[in-house]
Scaffold this motif. Sequence first.
Motif, PDB file in Angstrom:
ATOM      1  N   TRP A  70       0.905  -1.154   0.004  1.00 32.31           N
ATOM      2  CA  TRP A  70       0.068   0.011   0.004  1.00 32.31           C
ATOM      3  C   TRP A  70       0.829   1.227   0.033  1.00 32.31           C
ATOM      4  O   TRP A  70       2.072   1.126   0.339  1.00 32.31           O
ATOM      5  CB  TRP A  70      -0.863   0.036   1.503  1.00 32.31           C
ATOM      6  CG  TRP A  70      -2.035  -0.931   1.383  1.00 32.31           C
ATOM      7  CD1 TRP A  70      -2.347  -1.683   0.299  1.00 32.31           C
ATOM      8  CD2 TRP A  70      -2.861  -1.206   2.392  1.00 32.31           C
ATOM      9  NE1 TRP A  70      -3.679  -2.376   0.928  1.00 32.31           N
ATOM     10  CE2 TRP A  70      -3.774  -2.043   1.899  1.00 32.31           C
ATOM     11  CE3 TRP A  70      -2.884  -0.341   3.698  1.00 32.31           C
ATOM     12  CZ2 TRP A  70      -4.807  -2.682   2.741  1.00 32.31           C
ATOM     13  CZ3 TRP A  70      -3.882  -0.925   4.577  1.00 32.31           C
ATOM     14  CH2 TRP A  70      -4.862  -1.823   4.124  1.00 32.31           C
ATOM     15  N   LYS A  71       0.191   2.504  -0.283  1.00 30.95           N
ATOM     16  CA  LYS A  71       0.999   3.629  -0.313  1.00 30.95           C
ATOM     17  C   LYS A  71       1.367   3.740   1.191  1.00 30.95           C
ATOM     18  O   LYS A  71       2.567   4.420   1.195  1.00 30.95           O
ATOM     19  CB  LYS A  71       0.168   4.824  -0.602  1.00 30.95           C
ATOM     20  CG  LYS A  71       0.422   6.161  -0.885  1.00 30.95           C
ATOM     21  CD  LYS A  71      -0.601   7.052  -1.167  1.00 30.95           C
ATOM     22  CE  LYS A  71      -0.060   8.446  -1.345  1.00 30.95           C
ATOM     23  NZ  LYS A  71      -0.992   9.514  -1.576  1.00 30.95           N
ATOM     24  N   ASN A  72       0.951   3.662   1.968  1.00 32.06           N
ATOM     25  CA  ASN A  72       1.365   3.792   3.398  1.00 32.06           C
ATOM     26  C   ASN A  72       2.077   2.574   4.116  1.00 32.06           C
ATOM     27  O   ASN A  72       2.437   2.591   5.375  1.00 32.06           O
ATOM     28  CB  ASN A  72       0.021   4.350   4.386  1.00 32.06           C
ATOM     29  CG  ASN A  72      -0.839   3.299   4.835  1.00 32.06           C
ATOM     30  OD1 ASN A  72      -0.818   2.064   4.381  1.00 32.06           O
ATOM     31  ND2 ASN A  72      -2.006   3.516   5.433  1.00 32.06           N
ATOM     32  N   GLY A 110       0.860  -0.144   4.874  1.00 35.78           N
ATOM     33  CA  GLY A 110       0.001  -0.989   5.775  1.00 35.78           C
ATOM     34  C   GLY A 110      -0.673  -2.506   5.447  1.00 35.78           C
ATOM     35  O   GLY A 110      -1.100  -3.187   6.256  1.00 35.78           O
ATOM     36  N   SER A 169      -4.511   4.433   3.652  1.00 34.86           N
ATOM     37  CA  SER A 169      -3.517   5.568   2.870  1.00 34.86           C
ATOM     38  C   SER A 169      -4.509   6.628   2.466  1.00 34.86           C
ATOM     39  O   SER A 169      -5.664   6.755   1.994  1.00 34.86           O
ATOM     40  CB  SER A 169      -3.158   4.782   1.606  1.00 34.86           C
ATOM     41  OG  SER A 169      -2.275   3.980   1.750  1.00 34.86           O
ATOM     42  N   SER A 170      -3.797   7.958   2.471  1.00 33.00           N
ATOM     43  CA  SER A 170      -4.472   9.071   2.170  1.00 33.00           C
ATOM     44  C   SER A 170      -4.169   9.313   0.669  1.00 33.00           C
ATOM     45  O   SER A 170      -3.312   9.263   0.285  1.00 33.00           O
ATOM     46  CB  SER A 170      -3.689  10.329   3.015  1.00 33.00           C
ATOM     47  OG  SER A 170      -4.435  11.455   2.383  1.00 33.00           O
TER      48      SER A 170
END
Length: 193
Positions: free
Chosen positions: A12-14, A16, A50-51
């Motif tokens: 994931w982008k973050n 997680g 993720s934002s």
Amino acid sequence: MIRAASLVPQPWKNGGGMTREIATGPQGASLDGFAWRLSLADVALDGAFSSFAGVDRVLVLLDGAGMRLAEAGGAMHVLDRPLAMARFAGETAIQATLIDGPTRDFNVMVRRDLARATVEALRGTHAIECGHDVTFVFCVSGQIDMALADGACLTLHSGDTMRLDQPAACIAQDEAGWLHIGIDLNRDRAKAN
């Protein structure tokens, strides 16, 4: 046709969780450069999403007991059965809590100044028109036989995706679950970028 086995897992982008990108517009666009994106996500632990600023999201539960998505402002989305759906802004702080173990979900993301998306969760047999700029069918479970307007017949199994460029009859075997995704581009804004 995009077969489930061809999808490559990536973080994931973050960091997680894991995601599998199905398709993006434009093709090959980065997480910061897409107008629209379809993907699968495996959620194994509670945690923050993720934002994605400026992005509208639609999330559909595919497998597992589900999860609760708590927005920082107090709104709650409960996805507790297959094909349950949540819509939210990508910049909204979301905390996910699993109900009973890992889940898999389907994600549609559109950059709101460039595109909009419609997502229908369906069972059974339906005719699909190509009334959108981009149209996809995703097989959630079971098998879907697709009779295309040009006479071709294709079969989607669980996890397979088909981009439609012509009308089709989607014949779901044994009440298979599937998604119809339509993407419409804001042509004036897309040309400016």
